[in-house]
Design an enzyme around this catalytic site. Sequence first.
Site, PDB file in Angstrom:
ATOM      1  N   ASP A 341       1.777   4.238  -1.201  1.00 32.44           N
ATOM      2  CA  ASP A 341       0.115   4.548  -1.632  1.00 32.44           C
ATOM      3  C   ASP A 341      -0.693   3.361  -2.068  1.00 32.44           C
ATOM      4  O   ASP A 341      -0.314   2.460  -2.588  1.00 32.44           O
ATOM      5  CB  ASP A 341      -0.006   5.741  -2.640  1.00 32.44           C
ATOM      6  CG  ASP A 341      -1.647   6.161  -2.903  1.00 32.44           C
ATOM      7  OD1 ASP A 341      -2.128   6.558  -2.263  1.00 32.44           O
ATOM      8  OD2 ASP A 341      -1.959   6.037  -4.218  1.00 32.44           O
ATOM      9  N   GLU A 370      -0.279   2.045   3.068  1.00 32.33           N
ATOM     10  CA  GLU A 370      -1.604   2.431   3.354  1.00 32.33           C
ATOM     11  C   GLU A 370      -2.504   1.159   3.424  1.00 32.33           C
ATOM     12  O   GLU A 370      -2.831   0.621   2.215  1.00 32.33           O
ATOM     13  CB  GLU A 370      -2.103   3.493   2.317  1.00 32.33           C
ATOM     14  CG  GLU A 370      -3.537   4.043   2.341  1.00 32.33           C
ATOM     15  CD  GLU A 370      -4.070   4.798   1.129  1.00 32.33           C
ATOM     16  OE1 GLU A 370      -5.289   5.285   1.470  1.00 32.33           O
ATOM     17  OE2 GLU A 370      -3.627   4.500   0.186  1.00 32.33           O
TER      18      GLU A 370
END
Length: 615
Positions: A341, A370
């Site tokens: 993330d 990400e």
Amino acid sequence: MRILYDSKQSMYKTPFGTLVPGQTCTLHIHIPASVRATRVLCILNYDDGANAQNIELRKQRCRGAYEIFGGDFSIPYTGLYFYYFYIDTPDGGFRLFKQGDDTNMEDGDLWQLSCVPADFETPDWAKGATIYQIFPDRFYKSGQCDLTGKLEPYTVHNSWDEEVDWKPTPEGVVLNNDFFGGNFRGITEKLDYIAGLGVTILYLNPISKSFSSHRYDTGDYKVPDPMLGTEEDFSRMCQAAHQRGIRVILDGVYSHTGSNSVYFNREGAFDSVGAYNSKESPYASWFTFYHWPDAYQSWWDFDTLPTVNKMDPAFIRYIITDEDSVVAHWLRLGADGFRLDVADELPDEFIRLLRQRIRQVKPDALLMGEVWEDASNKCAYNRRRTYFTGGELDSVMNYPFRTAIINFVHGFDGGKALKDTVMSIVENYPWQVTLCNMNLLGTHDTARILTALVDDFDGPREEKARRRLSRNQFDVARDRLMMASFLQYTLPGSPSLYYGDEACMEGYRDPFNRRPYPWGREDPEFLNHFRRLGRLRRDNEALRLGDIRFFAAGDKHIGFTRSYQGKTLRVYCNRSGDPWEIPAGKLILGCNLQVVAPDWLTLGPRGFCVTEDSL
């Protein structure tokens, strides 16, 4: 006459794309004889602008009205480089920059060249995979879970078909603490359905014990949320997935924790001494306090998400290096890798350590990041990231492809921008990364793709909750999504299907893109479309592993080949309102074909197809 140089064509540069240290690279530039070039240099600079080397290109031959200058060079060190040409003439010298060839950079900018580690490899099982992303609470519920220890307060919907909670509290806070009860056993029961879509990777949004339904506010990294089930439930799910040829990757949320966590414990829900409770907490060094305990650094100023000092030795040990670190713990339970993330908020040193550790535990583990932009030249917090030149990430979330596909099917682009975006990413990324890229159309962070293709409304939540596509909008969006998904599944990389998009779910951004899967109410024709795309990928190595060359990109037409080990597939998309006659070949998949003749095919408006070249 223009000076000719295109780094994406082998007649000008070989090899295509990135280099490894010591690898020979050959450049050719075609200069009109009328320029009277006497000396040509390629000026190769380091990322910081310092000169790396000047490469002299010597005149080799003439071709019509052009003089061809060429030369070889190699780069001794990994890193990101940029180059331009300097051309001497009897009347003086001048610099040659990019002039709008297929590139992701501005006109007149420099050409980019990455040198990546020679031992940088990505897992074979992830190359050309088909990914299915699940928001765990909203996919499928099987039986009941023991909710002992579930962080409170929370609500559980009485019906799977209820609307998600979106209203803030009287204090204006959106709690995200409503649950539908999707769990590991539910996913396990639906693995045959998932496998039927041709899926080979299952990506789960966060599963650790957390207060919220999105679970990005980690409460305990090593404990599954009680609503999802137990460690045993998770391991059985992974085992069942592996039996079907499906790998499992988890969301690694390491830029912040929850305030309601064993590590911070602001709400006092844990028996631990959190950093909020005492300056002597074993977790105190994880966090930055401006004034203890109430003023602290938090993720994007959300005080429920205290930011972590990623390079803190205690945090590094807990997440990465300890014998039973967080990443080792989940890998041993059955996970096959992680998606990081907000990777741009994790230091490169942290990512490198994490990659080394997961490969120690599981040599073919996958590490995805990400990243919303071109990851090869990404700058974050005033630092150039080294995701590839540092050998860090195997894959990234390929948002540039998403934007290019949407713009094409929406009618904002006639095809050239899509080609430019695709070829720029393919050139800038190591090929082994390109094949693993998560080629997405929808995620938990975007509006449902069906909605995004016709309606960009971003008004009040109350309006989003009641607003639905009209019948006409739905038909247009469905038509566009058919072509968008076809492109997604035929371009290089790993197409990723966000749960429910195959069922024509609609909805705006969070939380309306996270509604429960509509079991029993799927659009059967559309579901079958995605099953066909899954089989198309499964049955054709050229789509999973082959190179790409465009032969059409304009006038609302897209055409490219995917070739691998002597087999060539031709991919066509006709977004125009007129038929498109194309050469005949063995028809692999087609939609809206008007004529199928021995020597040609007629692709109708909004049609697409894949053919195989005859031997």
